[in-house]
Write a protein that holds these residues in place. Structure first.
Motif, PDB file in Angstrom:
ATOM      1  N   SER A   1       0.842  -1.202   0.000  1.00  0.00           N
ATOM      2  CA  SER A   1       0.000   0.000   0.000  1.00  0.00           C
ATOM      3  C   SER A   1       0.875   1.249   0.000  1.00  0.00           C
ATOM      4  O   SER A   1       0.593   2.229  -0.702  1.00  0.00           O
ATOM      5  CB  SER A   1      -0.919   0.016   1.221  1.00  0.00           C
ATOM      6  N   ALA A   2       1.945   1.214   0.794  1.00  0.00           N
ATOM      7  CA  ALA A   2       2.871   2.346   0.825  1.00  0.00           C
ATOM      8  C   ALA A   2       3.539   2.532  -0.533  1.00  0.00           C
ATOM      9  O   ALA A   2       3.693   3.661  -1.012  1.00  0.00           O
ATOM     10  CB  ALA A   2       3.926   2.126   1.910  1.00  0.00           C
ATOM     11  N   LEU A   3       3.917   1.432  -1.176  1.00  0.00           N
ATOM     12  CA  LEU A   3       4.545   1.524  -2.492  1.00  0.00           C
ATOM     13  C   LEU A   3       3.582   2.117  -3.514  1.00  0.00           C
ATOM     14  O   LEU A   3       3.991   2.886  -4.396  1.00  0.00           O
ATOM     15  CB  LEU A   3       5.008   0.140  -2.945  1.00  0.00           C
ATOM     16  N   ASN A   4       2.311   1.789  -3.389  1.00  0.00           N
ATOM     17  CA  ASN A   4       1.312   2.358  -4.291  1.00  0.00           C
ATOM     18  C   ASN A   4       1.247   3.880  -4.159  1.00  0.00           C
ATOM     19  O   ASN A   4       1.182   4.610  -5.152  1.00  0.00           O
ATOM     20  CB  ASN A   4      -0.061   1.752  -4.019  1.00  0.00           C
ATOM     21  N   MET A   5       1.238   4.363  -2.925  1.00  0.00           N
ATOM     22  CA  MET A   5       1.205   5.808  -2.713  1.00  0.00           C
ATOM     23  C   MET A   5       2.477   6.465  -3.228  1.00  0.00           C
ATOM     24  O   MET A   5       2.435   7.550  -3.841  1.00  0.00           O
ATOM     25  CB  MET A   5       1.009   6.129  -1.228  1.00  0.00           C
ATOM     26  N   ILE A   6       3.600   5.827  -3.008  1.00  0.00           N
ATOM     27  CA  ILE A   6       4.870   6.351  -3.506  1.00  0.00           C
ATOM     28  C   ILE A   6       4.836   6.459  -5.020  1.00  0.00           C
ATOM     29  O   ILE A   6       5.292   7.451  -5.601  1.00  0.00           O
ATOM     30  CB  ILE A   6       6.031   5.451  -3.024  1.00  0.00           C
ATOM     31  N   THR A   7       4.267   5.452  -5.674  1.00  0.00           N
ATOM     32  CA  THR A   7       4.130   5.476  -7.130  1.00  0.00           C
ATOM     33  C   THR A   7       3.306   6.677  -7.568  1.00  0.00           C
ATOM     34  O   THR A   7       3.671   7.409  -8.492  1.00  0.00           O
ATOM     35  CB  THR A   7       3.452   4.184  -7.625  1.00  0.00           C
ATOM     36  N   SER A   8       2.177   6.879  -6.899  1.00  0.00           N
ATOM     37  CA  SER A   8       1.289   7.983  -7.244  1.00  0.00           C
ATOM     38  C   SER A   8       1.975   9.332  -7.057  1.00  0.00           C
ATOM     39  O   SER A   8       1.858  10.237  -7.899  1.00  0.00           O
ATOM     40  CB  SER A   8       0.020   7.908  -6.376  1.00  0.00           C
ATOM     41  N   GLN A   9       2.710   9.465  -5.978  1.00  0.00           N
ATOM     42  CA  GLN A   9       3.395  10.727  -5.701  1.00  0.00           C
ATOM     43  C   GLN A   9       4.510  10.989  -6.708  1.00  0.00           C
ATOM     44  O   GLN A   9       4.663  12.109  -7.210  1.00  0.00           O
ATOM     45  CB  GLN A   9       3.951  10.713  -4.274  1.00  0.00           C
ATOM     46  N   TYR A  10       5.290   9.959  -7.005  1.00  0.00           N
ATOM     47  CA  TYR A  10       6.359  10.104  -7.992  1.00  0.00           C
ATOM     48  C   TYR A  10       5.796  10.521  -9.349  1.00  0.00           C
ATOM     49  O   TYR A  10       6.368  11.367 -10.040  1.00  0.00           O
ATOM     50  CB  TYR A  10       7.100   8.777  -8.161  1.00  0.00           C
ATOM     51  N   ALA A  11       4.690   9.888  -9.740  1.00  0.00           N
ATOM     52  CA  ALA A  11       4.123  10.154 -11.066  1.00  0.00           C
ATOM     53  C   ALA A  11       3.727  11.616 -11.215  1.00  0.00           C
ATOM     54  O   ALA A  11       3.882  12.206 -12.291  1.00  0.00           O
ATOM     55  CB  ALA A  11       2.929   9.244 -11.310  1.00  0.00           C
ATOM     56  N   ARG A  12       3.226  12.207 -10.147  1.00  0.00           N
ATOM     57  CA  ARG A  12       2.853  13.617 -10.206  1.00  0.00           C
ATOM     58  C   ARG A  12       4.077  14.534 -10.151  1.00  0.00           C
ATOM     59  O   ARG A  12       4.102  15.597 -10.769  1.00  0.00           O
ATOM     60  CB  ARG A  12       1.893  13.955  -9.070  1.00  0.00           C
ATOM     61  N   ALA A  13       5.080  14.107  -9.407  1.00  0.00           N
ATOM     62  CA  ALA A  13       6.269  14.947  -9.230  1.00  0.00           C
ATOM     63  C   ALA A  13       7.241  14.844 -10.402  1.00  0.00           C
ATOM     64  O   ALA A  13       8.036  15.764 -10.626  1.00  0.00           O
ATOM     65  CB  ALA A  13       6.984  14.559  -7.939  1.00  0.00           C
ATOM     66  N   LEU A  14       7.173  13.729 -11.137  1.00  0.00           N
ATOM     67  CA  LEU A  14       8.101  13.494 -12.244  1.00  0.00           C
ATOM     68  C   LEU A  14       7.309  13.253 -13.528  1.00  0.00           C
ATOM     69  O   LEU A  14       7.242  12.133 -14.047  1.00  0.00           O
ATOM     70  CB  LEU A  14       8.994  12.285 -11.939  1.00  0.00           C
ATOM     71  N   PRO A  15       6.697  14.297 -14.073  1.00  0.00           N
ATOM     72  CA  PRO A  15       5.812  14.126 -15.226  1.00  0.00           C
ATOM     73  C   PRO A  15       6.512  13.643 -16.487  1.00  0.00           C
ATOM     74  O   PRO A  15       5.851  13.169 -17.410  1.00  0.00           O
ATOM     75  CB  PRO A  15       5.217  15.531 -15.423  1.00  0.00           C
ATOM     76  N   ASN A  16       7.823  13.741 -16.542  1.00  0.00           N
ATOM     77  CA  ASN A  16       8.555  13.309 -17.732  1.00  0.00           C
ATOM     78  C   ASN A  16       8.986  11.842 -17.667  1.00  0.00           C
ATOM     79  O   ASN A  16       9.675  11.356 -18.564  1.00  0.00           O
ATOM     80  CB  ASN A  16       9.783  14.197 -17.948  1.00  0.00           C
ATOM     81  N   ILE A  17       8.577  11.166 -16.592  1.00  0.00           N
ATOM     82  CA  ILE A  17       8.862   9.739 -16.453  1.00  0.00           C
ATOM     83  C   ILE A  17       7.531   9.016 -16.224  1.00  0.00           C
ATOM     84  O   ILE A  17       6.742   9.436 -15.378  1.00  0.00           O
ATOM     85  CB  ILE A  17       9.817   9.469 -15.272  1.00  0.00           C
ATOM     86  N   GLN A  18       7.283   7.965 -16.981  1.00  0.00           N
ATOM     87  CA  GLN A  18       6.048   7.187 -16.801  1.00  0.00           C
ATOM     88  C   GLN A  18       6.276   6.185 -15.676  1.00  0.00           C
ATOM     89  O   GLN A  18       7.153   5.324 -15.764  1.00  0.00           O
ATOM     90  CB  GLN A  18       5.690   6.470 -18.100  1.00  0.00           C
ATOM     91  N   ILE A  19       5.486   6.314 -14.616  1.00  0.00           N
ATOM     92  CA  ILE A  19       5.683   5.506 -13.412  1.00  0.00           C
ATOM     93  C   ILE A  19       4.353   4.855 -13.038  1.00  0.00           C
ATOM     94  O   ILE A  19       3.372   5.556 -12.768  1.00  0.00           O
ATOM     95  CB  ILE A  19       6.190   6.371 -12.246  1.00  0.00           C
ATOM     96  N   ASN A  20       4.331   3.536 -13.012  1.00  0.00           N
ATOM     97  CA  ASN A  20       3.102   2.817 -12.702  1.00  0.00           C
ATOM     98  C   ASN A  20       3.366   1.665 -11.737  1.00  0.00           C
ATOM     99  O   ASN A  20       4.468   1.106 -11.695  1.00  0.00           O
ATOM    100  CB  ASN A  20       2.492   2.260 -13.988  1.00  0.00           C
ATOM    101  N   ALA A  21       2.338   1.334 -10.955  1.00  0.00           N
ATOM    102  CA  ALA A  21       2.377   0.177 -10.064  1.00  0.00           C
ATOM    103  C   ALA A  21       1.624  -0.962 -10.728  1.00  0.00           C
ATOM    104  O   ALA A  21       0.570  -0.746 -11.339  1.00  0.00           O
ATOM    105  CB  ALA A  21       1.740   0.518  -8.724  1.00  0.00           C
ATOM    106  N   VAL A  22       2.151  -2.184 -10.606  1.00  0.00           N
ATOM    107  CA  VAL A  22       1.506  -3.326 -11.237  1.00  0.00           C
ATOM    108  C   VAL A  22       1.355  -4.478 -10.248  1.00  0.00           C
ATOM    109  O   VAL A  22       2.189  -4.671  -9.365  1.00  0.00           O
ATOM    110  CB  VAL A  22       2.282  -3.800 -12.482  1.00  0.00           C
ATOM    111  N   ASP A  23       0.282  -5.225 -10.431  1.00  0.00           N
ATOM    112  CA  ASP A  23       0.005  -6.421  -9.642  1.00  0.00           C
ATOM    113  C   ASP A  23       0.167  -7.628 -10.560  1.00  0.00           C
ATOM    114  O   ASP A  23      -0.665  -7.845 -11.445  1.00  0.00           O
ATOM    115  CB  ASP A  23      -1.416  -6.358  -9.083  1.00  0.00           C
ATOM    116  N   PRO A  24       1.214  -8.437 -10.371  1.00  0.00           N
ATOM    117  CA  PRO A  24       1.417  -9.598 -11.242  1.00  0.00           C
ATOM    118  C   PRO A  24       0.318 -10.648 -11.109  1.00  0.00           C
ATOM    119  O   PRO A  24       0.111 -11.452 -12.018  1.00  0.00           O
ATOM    120  CB  PRO A  24       2.764 -10.164 -10.780  1.00  0.00           C
ATOM    121  N   GLY A  25      -0.390 -10.656  -9.966  1.00  0.00           N
ATOM    122  CA  GLY A  25      -1.388 -11.682  -9.728  1.00  0.00           C
ATOM    123  C   GLY A  25      -0.787 -12.885  -9.025  1.00  0.00           C
ATOM    124  O   GLY A  25       0.418 -12.949  -8.756  1.00  0.00           O
ATOM    125  N   TYR A  26      -1.623 -13.866  -8.739  1.00  0.00           N
ATOM    126  CA  TYR A  26      -1.211 -15.037  -7.950  1.00  0.00           C
ATOM    127  C   TYR A  26      -0.467 -16.019  -8.859  1.00  0.00           C
ATOM    128  O   TYR A  26      -1.058 -16.874  -9.505  1.00  0.00           O
ATOM    129  CB  TYR A  26      -2.445 -15.671  -7.326  1.00  0.00           C
TER     130      TYR A  26
END
Length: 239
Positions: A169-194
């Motif tokens: 959950s913390a990593l998800n928020m970090i991803t969201s914050q980075y994406a807004r702060a670094l608009p020139n880098i595409q940053i996404n969180a992914v769930d590989p699944g089970y």
């Protein structure tokens, strides 16, 4: 324009990380296979090199600032830029009942799953910014989703846990914050699944190929692709 596409995958001597390296290598990329254990990392890279892939081992303990700095120097000597950083390394910390969990149980999990991606992202920003279209893929989990873990119809809701779930959950928020702060880098969180890996005793119902579909998919997105999102192999998932 940068001719050769380059990528670093952390925690890549086995499982999802190793399969991601293989698949990106098959695209003709120059892929750096990051692993803490030098012997296992070298062997994993050598096996892929034998398949004709442009893969190089980089010794990388993601919890060590010194090791991260050395990895930046190594990759910087081998490439002028880094197109894709895949923060894949992670640990579960075990699945003790919450009422038996203490703060000390969370610390090593957060060191690897939260603090390491931040330190790695920070350290590799100069090489990422030297790329034409830099991307960062944060390998999260559906177990980091408040919505999914609250859904009684989802497996994730039956696995109460403090260290791993909260770290993702913390990593998800970090991803969201980075994406807004670094608009020139595409940053996404992914769930590989089970996915069937050593991580879950090979109990997962997905193959390694299925598990890496979303990782590879977001490593290879075009410049018009999303940033600041949370996805599995089927599409967007709720935070």
């Amino acid at each position: 324009m940068n001719a050769t596409t380059t990528a670093l995958v952390t925690g890549a001597n086995k499982g999802l990380g190793h399969e991601t390296v293989r698949r990106l290598g098959e695209l003709g990329w120059q892929v750096f296979l990051g692993a803490r254990d030098a012997d296992r990392g070298k062997q994993a890279a050598a096996e892929l090199v034998e398949q004709g892939l442009n893969v190089e081992f980089v010794q990388l303990d993601v919890t060590s600032i010194t090791s991260i700095a050395a990895a930046v120097d190594t990759i910087g000597d081998r490439a002028t830029h880094l197109d894709v950083l895949i923060n894949n390394a992670g640990i579960s910390g075990g699945f003790a009942d919450p009422d038996q969990t203490q703060a000390a149980d969370l610390r090593p999990v957060f060191e690897t799953n939260v603090f390491a991606p931040v330190q790695l992202t920070h350290a590799f920003l100069p090489l990422l910014r030297a790329a034409d279209q830099p991307r960062i893929v944060m390998v999260s989990s559906g177990m980091g989703s408040l919505a999914i873990t609250s859904d009684p119809n989802r497996l994730e809701s039956t696995l109460p846990n403090l260290p791993y779930t909260s770290s993702k959950s913390a990593l998800n928020m970090i991803t969201s914050q980075y994406a807004r702060a670094l608009p020139n880098i595409q940053i996404n969180a992914v769930d590989p699944g089970y996915t069937a890996t050593d991580f879950n005793g090979n109990a997962g119902h997905q193959t390694l190929t299925e598990g890496t579909d979303v990782i590879v998919g977001f490593a290879t997105i075009g410049p018009d692709g999303p940033t600041g999102g949370y996805f599995d192999r089927h599409g967007p998932i709720p935070w």
